[in-house]
Write a protein that holds these residues in place. Sequence first.
Motif, PDB file in Angstrom:
ATOM      1  N   ALA A  43       2.895  17.928 -80.925  1.00 39.04           N
ATOM      2  CA  ALA A  43       1.775  17.027 -80.657  1.00 39.04           C
ATOM      3  C   ALA A  43       1.618  16.800 -79.157  1.00 39.04           C
ATOM      4  O   ALA A  43       0.497  16.803 -78.631  1.00 39.04           O
ATOM      5  CB  ALA A  43       1.981  15.701 -81.379  1.00 39.04           C
ATOM      6  N   ASN A  44       2.738  16.637 -78.475  1.00 42.99           N
ATOM      7  CA  ASN A  44       2.673  16.422 -77.031  1.00 42.99           C
ATOM      8  C   ASN A  44       2.137  17.659 -76.315  1.00 42.99           C
ATOM      9  O   ASN A  44       1.304  17.546 -75.406  1.00 42.99           O
ATOM     10  CB  ASN A  44       4.045  16.042 -76.487  1.00 42.99           C
ATOM     11  N   VAL A  45       2.577  18.825 -76.707  1.00 42.82           N
ATOM     12  CA  VAL A  45       2.090  20.058 -76.074  1.00 42.82           C
ATOM     13  C   VAL A  45       0.594  20.240 -76.326  1.00 42.82           C
ATOM     14  O   VAL A  45      -0.161  20.602 -75.427  1.00 42.82           O
ATOM     15  CB  VAL A  45       2.893  21.283 -76.564  1.00 42.82           C
ATOM     16  N   PHE A  46       0.145  19.970 -77.553  1.00 45.54           N
ATOM     17  CA  PHE A  46      -1.275  20.081 -77.857  1.00 45.54           C
ATOM     18  C   PHE A  46      -2.092  19.137 -76.983  1.00 45.54           C
ATOM     19  O   PHE A  46      -3.111  19.528 -76.393  1.00 45.54           O
ATOM     20  CB  PHE A  46      -1.533  19.780 -79.333  1.00 45.54           C
ATOM     21  N   LEU A  47      -1.652  17.889 -76.868  1.00 39.09           N
ATOM     22  CA  LEU A  47      -2.387  16.921 -76.061  1.00 39.09           C
ATOM     23  C   LEU A  47      -2.335  17.278 -74.575  1.00 39.09           C
ATOM     24  O   LEU A  47      -3.330  17.107 -73.857  1.00 39.09           O
ATOM     25  CB  LEU A  47      -1.846  15.518 -76.301  1.00 39.09           C
ATOM     26  N   LEU A  48      -1.195  17.784 -74.113  1.00 40.04           N
ATOM     27  CA  LEU A  48      -1.104  18.217 -72.718  1.00 40.04           C
ATOM     28  C   LEU A  48      -2.078  19.354 -72.421  1.00 40.04           C
ATOM     29  O   LEU A  48      -2.743  19.369 -71.375  1.00 40.04           O
ATOM     30  CB  LEU A  48       0.317  18.649 -72.381  1.00 40.04           C
ATOM     31  N   LYS A  49      -2.161  20.315 -73.338  1.00 37.33           N
ATOM     32  CA  LYS A  49      -3.105  21.425 -73.139  1.00 37.33           C
ATOM     33  C   LYS A  49      -4.543  20.919 -73.160  1.00 37.33           C
ATOM     34  O   LYS A  49      -5.384  21.382 -72.381  1.00 37.33           O
ATOM     35  CB  LYS A  49      -2.901  22.495 -74.202  1.00 37.33           C
ATOM     36  N   TRP A  50      -4.834  19.970 -74.038  1.00 37.68           N
ATOM     37  CA  TRP A  50      -6.178  19.422 -74.146  1.00 37.68           C
ATOM     38  C   TRP A  50      -6.581  18.754 -72.827  1.00 37.68           C
ATOM     39  O   TRP A  50      -7.683  18.971 -72.312  1.00 37.68           O
ATOM     40  CB  TRP A  50      -6.222  18.437 -75.310  1.00 37.68           C
ATOM     41  N   VAL A  51      -5.698  17.965 -72.263  1.00 40.24           N
ATOM     42  CA  VAL A  51      -5.985  17.287 -71.006  1.00 40.24           C
ATOM     43  C   VAL A  51      -6.029  18.294 -69.855  1.00 40.24           C
ATOM     44  O   VAL A  51      -6.869  18.187 -68.956  1.00 40.24           O
ATOM     45  CB  VAL A  51      -4.949  16.172 -70.740  1.00 40.24           C
ATOM     46  N   LEU A  52      -5.135  19.272 -69.864  1.00 36.33           N
ATOM     47  CA  LEU A  52      -5.135  20.275 -68.809  1.00 36.33           C
ATOM     48  C   LEU A  52      -6.439  21.066 -68.803  1.00 36.33           C
ATOM     49  O   LEU A  52      -7.023  21.309 -67.734  1.00 36.33           O
ATOM     50  CB  LEU A  52      -3.950  21.223 -68.971  1.00 36.33           C
ATOM     51  N   PHE A  53      -6.927  21.457 -69.967  1.00 39.37           N
ATOM     52  CA  PHE A  53      -8.201  22.173 -70.026  1.00 39.37           C
ATOM     53  C   PHE A  53      -9.351  21.285 -69.572  1.00 39.37           C
ATOM     54  O   PHE A  53     -10.290  21.752 -68.921  1.00 39.37           O
ATOM     55  CB  PHE A  53      -8.467  22.706 -71.429  1.00 39.37           C
ATOM     56  N   ALA A  54      -9.290  19.989 -69.901  1.00 33.16           N
ATOM     57  CA  ALA A  54     -10.325  19.064 -69.431  1.00 33.16           C
ATOM     58  C   ALA A  54     -10.281  18.945 -67.908  1.00 33.16           C
ATOM     59  O   ALA A  54     -11.326  18.919 -67.248  1.00 33.16           O
ATOM     60  CB  ALA A  54     -10.132  17.699 -70.074  1.00 33.16           C
ATOM     61  N   TYR A  55      -9.078  18.904 -67.357  1.00 37.91           N
ATOM     62  CA  TYR A  55      -8.945  18.821 -65.903  1.00 37.91           C
ATOM     63  C   TYR A  55      -9.469  20.087 -65.233  1.00 37.91           C
ATOM     64  O   TYR A  55     -10.204  20.019 -64.244  1.00 37.91           O
ATOM     65  CB  TYR A  55      -7.488  18.579 -65.510  1.00 37.91           C
ATOM     66  N   ILE A  56      -9.092  21.230 -65.769  1.00 36.16           N
ATOM     67  CA  ILE A  56      -9.557  22.493 -65.190  1.00 36.16           C
ATOM     68  C   ILE A  56     -11.070  22.609 -65.286  1.00 36.16           C
ATOM     69  O   ILE A  56     -11.742  23.032 -64.340  1.00 36.16           O
ATOM     70  CB  ILE A  56      -8.848  23.686 -65.859  1.00 36.16           C
ATOM     71  N   GLY A  57     -11.628  22.224 -66.441  1.00 36.79           N
ATOM     72  CA  GLY A  57     -13.084  22.260 -66.599  1.00 36.79           C
ATOM     73  C   GLY A  57     -13.786  21.332 -65.625  1.00 36.79           C
ATOM     74  O   GLY A  57     -14.819  21.688 -65.042  1.00 36.79           O
ATOM     75  N   ALA A  58     -13.239  20.134 -65.432  1.00 36.15           N
ATOM     76  CA  ALA A  58     -13.838  19.196 -64.488  1.00 36.15           C
ATOM     77  C   ALA A  58     -13.704  19.709 -63.060  1.00 36.15           C
ATOM     78  O   ALA A  58     -14.594  19.515 -62.227  1.00 36.15           O
ATOM     79  CB  ALA A  58     -13.173  17.830 -64.626  1.00 36.15           C
ATOM     80  N   ARG A  59     -12.596  20.360 -62.788  1.00 37.82           N
ATOM     81  CA  ARG A  59     -12.386  20.916 -61.446  1.00 37.82           C
ATOM     82  C   ARG A  59     -13.395  22.035 -61.157  1.00 37.82           C
ATOM     83  O   ARG A  59     -13.946  22.124 -60.056  1.00 37.82           O
ATOM     84  CB  ARG A  59     -10.960  21.457 -61.358  1.00 37.82           C
ATOM     85  N   LEU A  60     -13.637  22.882 -62.149  1.00 35.42           N
ATOM     86  CA  LEU A  60     -14.603  23.972 -61.958  1.00 35.42           C
ATOM     87  C   LEU A  60     -16.030  23.453 -61.825  1.00 35.42           C
ATOM     88  O   LEU A  60     -16.842  24.050 -61.112  1.00 35.42           O
ATOM     89  CB  LEU A  60     -14.506  24.963 -63.119  1.00 35.42           C
ATOM     90  N   LYS A  61     -16.333  22.352 -62.525  1.00 36.14           N
ATOM     91  CA  LYS A  61     -17.672  21.769 -62.436  1.00 36.14           C
ATOM     92  C   LYS A  61     -17.819  20.815 -61.259  1.00 36.14           C
ATOM     93  O   LYS A  61     -18.906  20.304 -61.020  1.00 36.14           O
ATOM     94  CB  LYS A  61     -17.991  21.000 -63.720  1.00 36.14           C
ATOM     95  N   ALA A  62     -16.717  20.546 -60.566  1.00 37.45           N
ATOM     96  CA  ALA A  62     -16.677  19.597 -59.453  1.00 37.45           C
ATOM     97  C   ALA A  62     -17.079  18.195 -59.900  1.00 37.45           C
ATOM     98  O   ALA A  62     -17.761  17.458 -59.189  1.00 37.45           O
ATOM     99  CB  ALA A  62     -17.551  20.065 -58.291  1.00 37.45           C
ATOM    100  N   ASP A  63     -16.634  17.816 -61.095  1.00 43.03           N
ATOM    101  CA  ASP A  63     -16.888  16.487 -61.657  1.00 43.03           C
ATOM    102  C   ASP A  63     -15.701  15.597 -61.310  1.00 43.03           C
ATOM    103  O   ASP A  63     -14.670  15.621 -61.976  1.00 43.03           O
ATOM    104  CB  ASP A  63     -17.079  16.594 -63.168  1.00 43.03           C
ATOM    105  N   LYS A  64     -15.852  14.815 -60.263  1.00 45.44           N
ATOM    106  CA  LYS A  64     -14.739  14.021 -59.740  1.00 45.44           C
ATOM    107  C   LYS A  64     -14.294  12.927 -60.711  1.00 45.44           C
ATOM    108  O   LYS A  64     -13.105  12.635 -60.813  1.00 45.44           O
ATOM    109  CB  LYS A  64     -15.124  13.385 -58.405  1.00 45.44           C
ATOM    110  N   ILE A  65     -15.216  12.318 -61.429  1.00 44.25           N
ATOM    111  CA  ILE A  65     -14.861  11.224 -62.343  1.00 44.25           C
ATOM    112  C   ILE A  65     -14.014  11.739 -63.495  1.00 44.25           C
ATOM    113  O   ILE A  65     -12.959  11.182 -63.807  1.00 44.25           O
ATOM    114  CB  ILE A  65     -16.133  10.515 -62.845  1.00 44.25           C
TER     115      ILE A  65
END
Length: 91
Positions: A43-65
């Motif tokens: 469960a922890n690994v799944f949630l970590l990957k979910w947040v990591l992908f959200a961070y990477i996606g926000a980084r690529l879109k330059a969405d600071k919030i």
Amino acid sequence: MNINLIRWVAIVILPLILAIYVQAAQPANAADVLVNGIILACANVFLLKWVLFAYIGARLKADKITQKHALWQFVPLILFAIYIVYYFQAA
């Protein structure tokens, strides 16, 4: 509903429910302890990957919030990982 709010709720509530369930349902033998620990770790690994992908996606879109939210969402997951280590040491 805001995706950041949904992610925050999932990241706080799911580990809390799993930790309460594991503490409430005491394992009968060592195999049950191992199975419960594996469930917690997965469960922890799944949630970590979910947040990591959200961070990477926000980084690529330059969405600071969203990027800032995603970074802060690692904190409860790190605390959950510390709980998992404690769970295996206490068993």
